[in-house]
Write an enzyme that holds these catalytic residues in place. Structure first.
Site, PDB file in Angstrom:
ATOM      1  N   LYS A  54       0.848  -1.208   0.000  1.00  0.00           N
ATOM      2  CA  LYS A  54       0.000   0.000   0.000  1.00  0.00           C
ATOM      3  C   LYS A  54       0.879   1.252   0.000  1.00  0.00           C
ATOM      4  O   LYS A  54       0.603   2.227  -0.712  1.00  0.00           O
ATOM      5  CB  LYS A  54      -0.951  -0.052   1.201  1.00  0.00           C
ATOM      6  N   GLN A  98      -4.126  -1.844   9.588  1.00  0.00           N
ATOM      7  CA  GLN A  98      -4.039  -3.153   8.935  1.00  0.00           C
ATOM      8  C   GLN A  98      -4.716  -4.222   9.806  1.00  0.00           C
ATOM      9  O   GLN A  98      -4.414  -4.373  10.978  1.00  0.00           O
ATOM     10  CB  GLN A  98      -2.566  -3.519   8.671  1.00  0.00           C
ATOM     11  N   ASP A 121     -10.228   3.356   4.130  1.00  0.00           N
ATOM     12  CA  ASP A 121     -10.266   1.898   3.945  1.00  0.00           C
ATOM     13  C   ASP A 121     -11.687   1.369   4.199  1.00  0.00           C
ATOM     14  O   ASP A 121     -11.937   0.179   4.063  1.00  0.00           O
ATOM     15  CB  ASP A 121      -9.263   1.248   4.907  1.00  0.00           C
TER      16      ASP A 121
END
Ligand code: NAP
Length: 284
Positions: A54, A98, A121
């Protein structure tokens, strides 16, 4: 019949070229460089690889990133404090926490602590609720990437029967809501589903999001279906068995090179959207 390959890798590459131009034009308007903060807790090597991918994608399109790593023994309170700092930091446009975090951490509380405007996200409860209600919100990155892939290849969704196997908060549930918003008829399967094979056999569109190698068998899938596999396991195997599918389904995602690149692309694309929204608010 030879299946149409839903090539996420090449679509992500061409979308990155557009993103790069869009970042450059934002900078020409005297906006600050968009920065994505990545939060990695613990030392899981796969998670570290995903974060690095990413970060690399941000660099390719000219966006900045700030990598924050926290030890495996991090508490919920410490992670909440870090997220709070990033929420207040004017340089940061988006926050990626994450998944998964170590088990002692309340992951839901930490996801929900991310400010809605930085939830690029698409992991917050509020963002999910807004998306499900058809209000503007950043979508959960993996299903948002899958939707972009399906739209790019003109896969018809309206009135089609989509079967989503998996109901996780970051994948199965938002996937089902997005397909429903696109007027598909949606069935969601999970570990307590009794007749998985029968349900999969009815699918016009099948989304594999179970996290178990080839749990969904090729023989269950009907001819002419659209097959989307979010799984990725050692040996290049997905959640869906592919034997013979290429000759008889309408379209399918490769593993790797299908859903994975589109997930990253959705994340960086939504980070740019956040930067643009911030700039417009400042200009107003
Ligand atoms: P997860 O949180 O482990 O969820 C798995 C889901 O599958 C759960 O809802 C579970 O049901 C269901 N399930 C498990 N066994 C089943 C069975 N025998 N029959 C039917 N359903 C079953 O996983 P996830 O995070 O959603 O990820 C799913 C897959 O997508 C994984 O392969 C992961 O690697 C992949 N993934 C890929 C990306 C990408 O960028 N490419 C991103 C995220 C995830 P219950 O709810 O009943 O437990």
């Amino acid at each position: 019949m030879s299946a149409l390959l839903l090539d996420g890798k090449s679509l992500a590459r061409s979308r990155e070229a557009m993103l790069k131009q869009a970042v450059a034009s934002l900078l020409q308007q005297d906006a600050k460089r968009p920065v994505l903060a990545t939060l990695l807790v613990g030392d899981d090597p796969s998670s570290a690889t995903y974060v690095q991918m990413k970060v690399n994608a941000c660099a390719r399109v000219g966006m900045g990133s700030r990598k924050i790593e926290m030890p495996a023994h991090t508490t919920t309170e410490a992670l909440l404090a870090q997220i709070g700092q990033l929420n207040r930091d004017p340089e940061i446009c988006g926050i990626l926490l994450q998944h998964p975090v170590p088990s002692q951490i309340d992951e839901r509380a930490c996801f929900d602590a991310i400010a809605l405007e930085k939830d690029v996200d698409g992991v917050t409860t509020q963002g999910f609720g807004r998306m499900a209600m058809g209000e503007s919100a950043y979508g959960s990155a993996t299903p948002a990437g899958i939707m972009t892939l399906l739209r790019h290849y003109d896969i018809e969704l309206e009135g089609k029967h989509a079967v989503v196997v998996g109901r996780s908060p970051i994948l199965g549930k938002p996937m089902a809501a997005m397909l429903l918003n696109a007027n598909a008829t949606v069935t969601v399967c999970h570990s307590r589903t009794r007749n998985l094979a029968e349900l999969v056999a009815q699918a016009d569109i099948i989304i594999g999001a179970v996290g178990q190698p080839e749990l969904i068998r090729a023989e269950w899938i009907r001819d002419g279906a659209v097959v989307v596999d979010a799984g990725y396991h050692p040996g290049g195997v997905g959640d869906i068995e592919k034997i013979g599918l290429e000759q008889r389904v309408k379209a399918l995602t490769p593993v790797p090179g299908g859903v994975g690149p589109m997930t990253i692309n959705a994340l960086i694309s939504q980070t740019l959207d956040s930067a643009k929204a911030k700039q417009s608010a400042q200009d107003a």
